[in-house]
Design a protein around this motif. Sequence first.
Motif, PDB file in Angstrom:
ATOM      1  N   PRO A   1       0.823  -1.191   0.000  1.00 50.79           N
ATOM      2  CA  PRO A   1       0.000   0.000   0.000  1.00 50.79           C
ATOM      3  C   PRO A   1       0.867   1.255   0.000  1.00 50.79           C
ATOM      4  CG  PRO A   1       0.106  -0.957   2.204  1.00 50.79           C
ATOM      5  CD  PRO A   1       0.821  -1.898   1.291  1.00 50.79           C
ATOM      6  N   SER A   2       0.234   2.381  -0.178  1.00 49.44           N
ATOM      7  CA  SER A   2       0.943   3.647  -0.132  1.00 49.44           C
ATOM      8  C   SER A   2       1.522   3.853   1.263  1.00 49.44           C
ATOM      9  CB  SER A   2      -0.023   4.787  -0.490  1.00 49.44           C
ATOM     10  OG  SER A   2       0.647   6.023  -0.401  1.00 49.44           O
ATOM     11  N   LEU A   3       2.850   4.108   1.331  1.00 48.93           N
ATOM     12  CA  LEU A   3       3.542   4.208   2.604  1.00 48.93           C
ATOM     13  C   LEU A   3       3.945   5.636   2.912  1.00 48.93           C
ATOM     14  CD1 LEU A   3       6.045   1.197   2.493  1.00 48.93           C
ATOM     15  CD2 LEU A   3       4.014   1.387   3.897  1.00 48.93           C
ATOM     16  N   ASN A   4       3.857   5.960   4.196  1.00 52.61           N
ATOM     17  CA  ASN A   4       4.503   7.178   4.675  1.00 52.61           C
ATOM     18  C   ASN A   4       5.938   6.777   4.998  1.00 52.61           C
ATOM     19  OD1 ASN A   4       5.119   9.681   5.690  1.00 52.61           O
ATOM     20  ND2 ASN A   4       4.026   9.389   7.626  1.00 52.61           N
ATOM     21  N   ARG A   5       6.755   6.655   3.959  1.00 52.10           N
ATOM     22  CA  ARG A   5       8.048   6.013   4.044  1.00 52.10           C
ATOM     23  C   ARG A   5       9.045   6.825   4.849  1.00 52.10           C
ATOM     24  NH1 ARG A   5      12.378   6.201   0.365  1.00 52.10           N
ATOM     25  NH2 ARG A   5      11.068   7.414  -1.025  1.00 52.10           N
ATOM     26  N   PHE A   6       9.748   6.120   5.750  1.00 51.60           N
ATOM     27  CA  PHE A   6      10.789   6.773   6.538  1.00 51.60           C
ATOM     28  C   PHE A   6      12.003   7.021   5.652  1.00 51.60           C
ATOM     29  CE2 PHE A   6      14.629   6.759   9.074  1.00 51.60           C
ATOM     30  CZ  PHE A   6      14.317   7.641  10.092  1.00 51.60           C
ATOM     31  N   ASN A   7      12.612   8.210   5.816  1.00 54.94           N
ATOM     32  CA  ASN A   7      13.798   8.553   5.030  1.00 54.94           C
ATOM     33  C   ASN A   7      14.631   9.561   5.815  1.00 54.94           C
ATOM     34  OD1 ASN A   7      15.275   8.162   2.559  1.00 54.94           O
ATOM     35  ND2 ASN A   7      14.787  10.287   2.056  1.00 54.94           N
ATOM     36  N   ALA A   8      15.828   9.151   6.260  1.00 53.10           N
ATOM     37  CA  ALA A   8      16.737  10.058   6.985  1.00 53.10           C
ATOM     38  C   ALA A   8      17.602  10.794   5.972  1.00 53.10           C
ATOM     39  CB  ALA A   8      17.605   9.258   7.949  1.00 53.10           C
ATOM     40  N   ARG A   9      17.452  12.106   5.894  1.00 53.88           N
ATOM     41  CA  ARG A   9      18.146  12.880   4.862  1.00 53.88           C
ATOM     42  C   ARG A   9      19.661  12.767   4.980  1.00 53.88           C
ATOM     43  NH1 ARG A   9      14.681  18.576   4.542  1.00 53.88           N
ATOM     44  NH2 ARG A   9      12.684  17.617   3.940  1.00 53.88           N
ATOM     45  N   ASP A  10      20.163  12.685   6.206  1.00 50.13           N
ATOM     46  CA  ASP A  10      21.614  12.620   6.385  1.00 50.13           C
ATOM     47  C   ASP A  10      22.089  11.185   6.618  1.00 50.13           C
ATOM     48  OD1 ASP A  10      20.351  12.359   8.797  1.00 50.13           O
ATOM     49  OD2 ASP A  10      21.850  13.466   9.943  1.00 50.13           O
ATOM     50  N   GLY A  11      21.273  10.203   6.240  1.00 47.59           N
ATOM     51  CA  GLY A  11      21.650   8.806   6.436  1.00 47.59           C
ATOM     52  C   GLY A  11      22.854   8.421   5.597  1.00 47.59           C
ATOM     53  N   ASP A  12      23.614   7.445   6.082  1.00 50.25           N
ATOM     54  CA  ASP A  12      24.819   7.005   5.377  1.00 50.25           C
ATOM     55  C   ASP A  12      24.699   5.564   4.887  1.00 50.25           C
ATOM     56  OD1 ASP A  12      24.771   5.887   7.861  1.00 50.25           O
ATOM     57  OD2 ASP A  12      26.844   6.351   8.379  1.00 50.25           O
TER      58      ASP A  12
END
Length: 559
Positions: free
Chosen positions: A353-364
């Motif tokens: 389904p459509s996700l409110n996907r987690f995304n860390a902008r400064d992730g490595d």
Amino acid sequence: MSTTASETSTQPAAAGPVTDSQDHLTGFFDYPDPDIIFRSSDLHEFRLRKVYVVESSTVLRHLLTQTTPEARLPDAPPTPAEDGSASLPVVQLPDSSLILSSLFSFVFPVLSVLPPEVDQVMELISVAQKYKMDSVVARIRDRTSSKWAKLIPEESALRAFDLARRYGLQEEATTAARRTLGLSITMQSLEDKLDGMSGTTLYELWKYHQEVKRILKANIAEFILSEKFNEFVATIRQGKACCAYYSKQTPSVPQWLEDYLNFVTSFPGYSLDPTKFHTALRRHISISLSSGKARSFVRCTACANITEASVRSFWLGLEATAMRSMEVADDYLHPGEGTSPHDRENLLESATPSLNRFNARDGDAVLRSSDLTNFRVHKSILEIASPLFRDMFSLPQSGDVETVGGIPILHVSEEAEVLNSLITMLYPVPPATPDSWDKLLPLLSAAQKYDMDHILSSLRSSISREDIPPPAGKETFRVYAIASKLRLDSEVKLSARLTLHHPMTFEFLGEDLPLFEGASLYDLAQLRIRLLRVGWEATPHEHIARHRRRRSALRVVRG
């Protein structure tokens, strides 16, 4: 036909009758003037003439065109030809010497030999199909067509159907399925045969039985209106009428005859037998009548005078009706025709389904789900939460690693929805907690796989708090099947106890039956027996109530 490196022969040895000895199957002869060697998975060599193999198999023909004298096993010594002049090319095959020896006996002009066991025969047909030996497959099936009654006795038909399905053998699966029509397909009657049977196979077979009965009932209703049936009933009515009651549904049909036809509809494999019909007729002819303590026998002269020709005509018509019904029902077992459990997608998989996907902008680091969704995360957080991730990140990176924006991608087997829930439980953000058992179980499995004990503890605490209602009804079996597949022992035990409040039948499990894999269905049947023996009769919520009482008692003790 097969040898070892130290054994050679210039004359073919005679092949004897079929036996249960593997030595007989693997010890035929060295073919005169061989020009190719086939080596089995158990390192048995077959020195043969290439021309026969090339003509019988397009797959092996293509393989032989790419074979050179050096195409042998890396550790195998050169294999000299019989005249010692040159090495013979060696082709390594993944099949056992038992199967290859039988297979080659159908390729070369020798007496063909079948393996002694039904599972070996099915493997043989499967291997012949794999190598696209159409004429060999036809010859094997011609040999087995008259032997299936011996190879597949009724008590082994269930196992034979499962084997045929595993090997992808449609004709053999249909034959075995028909042999099972004499069995009672219920969980209780099959209890000791469930070990090793997949839920998909059992569900398909049960549905096949339902189809046979449905179609047979409709066709017998038409048969009752046919000319042959009416002629048979007319012979009964000649002179005196039948002494028994006539059917209320079809007044022209004697009740005993309708009872037998209903018996055929309910148990076609068992009752569709001329012996069974004659037994029913003889039992009716001498009718036992009771009056108080007295018992008398009345002879039905109308049915006793039915001619042999009338019985034969009736039986041939009924048999043709039954065979036509089974042929129509066989279509249910054909892949690509109608809806078969083998064509259905795995019930654990669904569109993301459509996700409110987690995304860390400064992730490595980037985790990529099995459905190709990327999650940008921090290595340090994953390393703290999971020893498995810590080990994976410590491995040296190869130069051709896939990247996104210069950040290496780590592929994982979880779907995006599961991975999103897992990651949000690691960060100080609102967690994407599952709202159903179908979503909770894969998340528990992922936390267990990555050694995230704190997430496992948190999720199981939410189960105790009933944040997700305990499974009920059919869902208890579904949860057990999925938990068993994912090896979630706590949830397996919980759901197994909850199934005790519901019948374990084909009708109740329905389309969830294919979720049971391996021995999980057998394990559940055995576990239910053990739980009932110890008198476990708690209500579905009692395990939660007990847990709450224990926690309350601990709080009181600790003050």
